[in-house]
Motif scaffolding. Structure first.
Motif, mmCIF file in Angstrom:
data_model
loop_
_atom_site.group_PDB
_atom_site.id
_atom_site.type_symbol
_atom_site.label_atom_id
_atom_site.label_comp_id
_atom_site.label_asym_id
_atom_site.label_seq_id
_atom_site.Cartn_x
_atom_site.Cartn_y
_atom_site.Cartn_z
ATOM 1 N N MET A 205 23.952 -9.534 -7.928
ATOM 2 C CA MET A 205 23.182 -9.412 -6.711
ATOM 3 C C MET A 205 22.217 -8.241 -6.838
ATOM 4 N N SER A 206 21.013 -8.452 -6.404
ATOM 5 C CA SER A 206 19.978 -7.435 -6.512
ATOM 6 C C SER A 206 20.115 -6.375 -5.433
ATOM 7 N N THR A 207 19.723 -5.168 -5.779
ATOM 8 C CA THR A 207 19.664 -4.079 -4.822
ATOM 9 C C THR A 207 18.221 -3.914 -4.386
ATOM 10 N N TYR A 208 17.993 -3.928 -3.077
ATOM 11 C CA TYR A 208 16.656 -3.779 -2.534
ATOM 12 C C TYR A 208 16.540 -2.477 -1.765
ATOM 13 N N PHE A 209 15.406 -1.838 -1.927
ATOM 14 C CA PHE A 209 15.032 -0.712 -1.087
ATOM 15 C C PHE A 209 13.866 -1.178 -0.233
ATOM 16 N N LYS A 210 13.906 -0.833 1.039
ATOM 17 C CA LYS A 210 12.815 -1.198 1.938
ATOM 18 C C LYS A 210 12.087 0.071 2.357
ATOM 19 N N LEU A 211 10.771 0.008 2.289
ATOM 20 C CA LEU A 211 9.940 1.146 2.656
ATOM 21 C C LEU A 211 8.784 0.674 3.521
ATOM 22 N N MET A 212 8.229 1.589 4.269
ATOM 23 C CA MET A 212 7.012 1.338 5.031
ATOM 24 C C MET A 212 5.964 2.300 4.503
ATOM 25 N N TYR A 213 4.764 1.807 4.297
ATOM 26 C CA TYR A 213 3.651 2.626 3.829
ATOM 27 C C TYR A 213 2.543 2.492 4.849
ATOM 28 N N THR A 214 2.033 3.606 5.337
ATOM 29 C CA THR A 214 0.981 3.590 6.339
ATOM 30 C C THR A 214 -0.316 4.086 5.719
ATOM 31 N N GLY A 215 -1.385 3.365 6.004
ATOM 32 C CA GLY A 215 -2.692 3.751 5.487
ATOM 33 C C GLY A 215 -3.781 3.175 6.363
ATOM 34 N N ASN B 105 -6.964 0.772 7.206
ATOM 35 C CA ASN B 105 -7.441 -0.540 6.776
ATOM 36 C C ASN B 105 -8.969 -0.569 6.792
ATOM 37 N N LEU B 106 -9.554 -1.750 6.646
ATOM 38 C CA LEU B 106 -11.004 -1.888 6.582
ATOM 39 C C LEU B 106 -11.715 -1.453 7.862
ATOM 40 N N MET B 107 -11.017 -1.513 8.987
ATOM 41 C CA MET B 107 -11.601 -1.126 10.274
ATOM 42 C C MET B 107 -11.327 0.339 10.605
ATOM 43 N N ASP B 108 -10.879 1.109 9.619
ATOM 44 C CA ASP B 108 -10.504 2.517 9.815
ATOM 45 C C ASP B 108 -9.416 2.690 10.868
ATOM 46 N N GLU B 109 -8.506 1.728 10.913
ATOM 47 C CA GLU B 109 -7.349 1.808 11.801
ATOM 48 C C GLU B 109 -6.119 2.035 10.940
ATOM 49 N N LEU B 110 -5.159 2.762 11.479
ATOM 50 C CA LEU B 110 -3.900 2.928 10.753
ATOM 51 C C LEU B 110 -3.096 1.644 10.856
ATOM 52 N N ALA B 111 -2.557 1.220 9.745
ATOM 53 C CA ALA B 111 -1.735 0.016 9.711
ATOM 54 C C ALA B 111 -0.591 0.250 8.732
ATOM 55 N N THR B 112 0.433 -0.573 8.860
ATOM 56 C CA THR B 112 1.631 -0.408 8.048
ATOM 57 C C THR B 112 1.800 -1.567 7.082
ATOM 58 N N VAL B 113 2.213 -1.226 5.883
ATOM 59 C CA VAL B 113 2.523 -2.196 4.838
ATOM 60 C C VAL B 113 4.028 -2.150 4.623
ATOM 61 N N GLU B 114 4.658 -3.311 4.560
ATOM 62 C CA GLU B 114 6.090 -3.370 4.274
ATOM 63 C C GLU B 114 6.272 -3.536 2.765
ATOM 64 N N ILE B 115 7.203 -2.779 2.217
ATOM 65 C CA ILE B 115 7.460 -2.821 0.784
ATOM 66 C C ILE B 115 8.950 -3.041 0.558
ATOM 67 N N ALA B 116 9.270 -3.981 -0.310
ATOM 68 C CA ALA B 116 10.657 -4.216 -0.722
ATOM 69 C C ALA B 116 10.700 -4.070 -2.236
ATOM 70 N N ILE B 117 11.627 -3.264 -2.716
ATOM 71 C CA ILE B 117 11.735 -3.002 -4.146
ATOM 72 C C ILE B 117 13.034 -3.596 -4.665
ATOM 73 N N ASP B 118 12.921 -4.536 -5.593
ATOM 74 C CA ASP B 118 14.061 -5.167 -6.240
ATOM 75 C C ASP B 118 14.321 -4.385 -7.528
ATOM 76 N N VAL B 119 15.363 -3.577 -7.512
ATOM 77 C CA VAL B 119 15.646 -2.688 -8.636
ATOM 78 C C VAL B 119 15.998 -3.476 -9.891
ATOM 79 N N ALA B 120 16.854 -4.469 -9.776
ATOM 80 C CA ALA B 120 17.314 -5.227 -10.947
ATOM 81 C C ALA B 120 16.165 -5.969 -11.629
ATOM 82 N N ALA B 121 15.285 -6.555 -10.844
ATOM 83 C CA ALA B 121 14.166 -7.323 -11.403
ATOM 84 C C ALA B 121 12.951 -6.447 -11.703
#
Length: 119
Positions: free
Chosen positions: A1-11, A13-29
């Protein structure tokens, strides 16, 4: 079974608005899933080369993940680390972008279930 880490990254966007990106990291793969619905860090398309590449925003986000040393922590060079990681971008476009060894592959969104991270 894979181990996942979940993160949020804020930056910005094209409209100069702050938005959030969801990130999931599969350590094994050694795979990073990037869910970007707001154009924060999508790879850019180079019309001359007719290929996708990391945009400045994508590189900035990747540097943050590199410094966290969650996967492939034995690699000390950032460019080597980017090439080693299997990147999957679920972008606002009607396709998936996957970066393996520094080369981008495109897939129609209909097949995302083949390697989709289940939230």
């Amino acid at each position: 079974m894979s181990t996942y880490f979940k993160l949020m990254y804020t930056g910005g966007n094209l409209m100069d608005e702050l938005a959030t990106v969801e990130i999931a990291i599969d350590v094994a793969a050694e795979r990073i899933h990037v869910f970007d619905a707001y154009y924060v860090c999508e790879p850019q398309y180079d019309a001359v080369k007719k290929a996708y590449s990391f945009s400045d925003e994508t590189t900035q986000m990747a540097r943050v993940l590199f410094k966290k040393e969650i996967i492939c922590s034995e690699i000390v060079n950032f460019n080597d680390w980017v090439k080693k990681v299997d990147w999957v971008f679920y972008c606002s476009k009607s396709l998936l972008l996957r970066c393996l060894g520094g080369e981008f592959l495109t897939y129609p969104k209909e097949i995302e279930s083949e390697f989709l991270y289940k939230k």
